[in-house]
Design an enzyme around this catalytic site. Structure first.
Site, short mmCIF file in Angstrom:
data_model
loop_
_atom_site.label_atom_id
_atom_site.label_comp_id
_atom_site.label_asym_id
_atom_site.label_seq_id
_atom_site.Cartn_x
_atom_site.Cartn_y
_atom_site.Cartn_z
N GLU A 77 1.69 15.22 -7.17
CA GLU A 77 3.01 15.41 -6.57
C GLU A 77 4.10 14.91 -7.52
OE1 GLU A 77 3.66 11.84 -3.52
OE2 GLU A 77 1.64 12.69 -3.37
N ARG A 89 -5.60 5.11 1.79
CA ARG A 89 -4.76 3.92 1.85
C ARG A 89 -5.47 2.71 1.26
NH1 ARG A 89 -4.01 5.14 7.59
NH2 ARG A 89 -2.24 6.55 7.83
#
Length: 317
Positions: free
Chosen positions: A115, A192
């Site tokens: 990204e 995470r």
């Protein structure tokens, strides 16, 4: 189809979200915890509805499946890119995304997640977590096991207008007070590392993915080298923010009119100002927060007005 594909944004609530998607972009937000606008998305977790023309009421996901001629007859099971606006009222979790190979092997999904972020706004002193300080995977694991997060994670300040490239494997987190436009591979896979011991609405700690996070992380961290290239055209200053394997992203600052012959399909997001887009079929008024696609079946188009438009496309060749 000789017109643009104008898209209805998809709003997503997040534990760290806020209300600036309403105050700054005038979206009809879900609550004061609205964290994301998926402006251009064919992903199953949130695909846009078409607002205009012969495909009005259909979804971008359906168009990708059934009308590939609009998209250069490009291959691939999934629409390749996803464009978001993210409002971080609080810190996002520290996380990492897999590459394509890891996503295919462990998640059964075609794409990992590389990204990039264009910083639309930020509160004074706002920071990102970008990278880590471990030199080996063993050291990374040791620091994670000891929960020495301050020693492990690397914080960097940001300013409005900064551009950040986040290839898969980069440990990262968007910090409190930052608003970004994100262009990414169309993947929703997040592992995470750390989430500040937050709990969900039921009081349960949010899930962590330590094993996957360590396995996917780039070790040691390396900052990518970016060359931001500028050039002027009549009516606009254009900046090439990045051209990499998955996407090419440009920022168009318009102060007049720009006319283009079209050779591919383009994803466009208006992040400042207002203006018009015109094709062979129609002219449309554009406002801050509009997201649309110029399909490859449009031969030529023009943009005019005083506005900033982020233009992204898959990188060919």
């Amino acid at each position: 189809m000789k017109d643009i594909i104008h898209l209805e944004p998809v709003l997503q609530e997040k534990i760290w979200g806020g209300s600036r998607l309403k105050t700054q972009f005038h979206y009809d937000i879900l609550s004061s915890k609205t964290g994301e606008c998926w402006g251009i998305s064919g992903h199953a977790n949130g695909t846009n509805v078409i607002k205009n023309g012969e495909y009005k009421g259909r979804t971008l996901r359906e168009l990708w499946k059934e009308h590939r001629e609009l998209f250069d007859n490009e291959h691939g099971e999934e629409f390749p890119l996803l464009v978001k606006i993210i409002d971080a009222q609080d810190d996002l979790s520290v996380q990492v995304h897999p590459d394509d190979e890891y996503a295919q092997k462990h998640e059964g999904y075609a794409y990992g997640k590389t990204e990039c972020w264009y910083i639309l706004d930020r509160e004074p002193g706002a920071e990102l977590i970008l990278g880590h300080n471990a030199q080996t995977r063993e050291e990374l694991q040791q620091l994670v096991d000891a929960e020495e997060w301050d020693k492990l994670f690397r914080s960097v300040p940001v300013e409005k207008g900064d551009f950040v490239y986040v290839p898969s494997g980069t440990v990262h987190a968007i910090g409190k007070g930052i608003m970004i436009l994100e262009i990414q591979q169309s993947s929703d896979i997040t592992y995470r590392f750390y989430d500040y011991d937050r709990t969900d609405d039921n009081g349960n700690p949010r899930e962590l993915h330590i094993q996957d996070s360590v396995a996917c992380s780039m070790v040691p961290h390396q900052d990518p080298e970016l060359d931001r290239l500028f050039w002027k055209e009549e009516g606009a200053v254009i900046e090439r923010l990045i051209q990499e394997r998955y996407f090419t992203v440009d920022k168009w600052d318009l102060s007049g009119k720009i006319e283009r012959k079209n050779t591919t399909y383009l994803l466009m997001s208006v992040v400042e100002g207002s203006g018009f887009v015109k094709t062979e079929a129609h002219e449309h008024k554009l406002h801050k927060g509009d997201h649309f696609i110029i399909p490859s079946t449009v031969a030529s188009y023009s943009l005019s007005g005083k506005m900033t438009v982020m233009v992204s496309q898959t990188t060919k060749g």
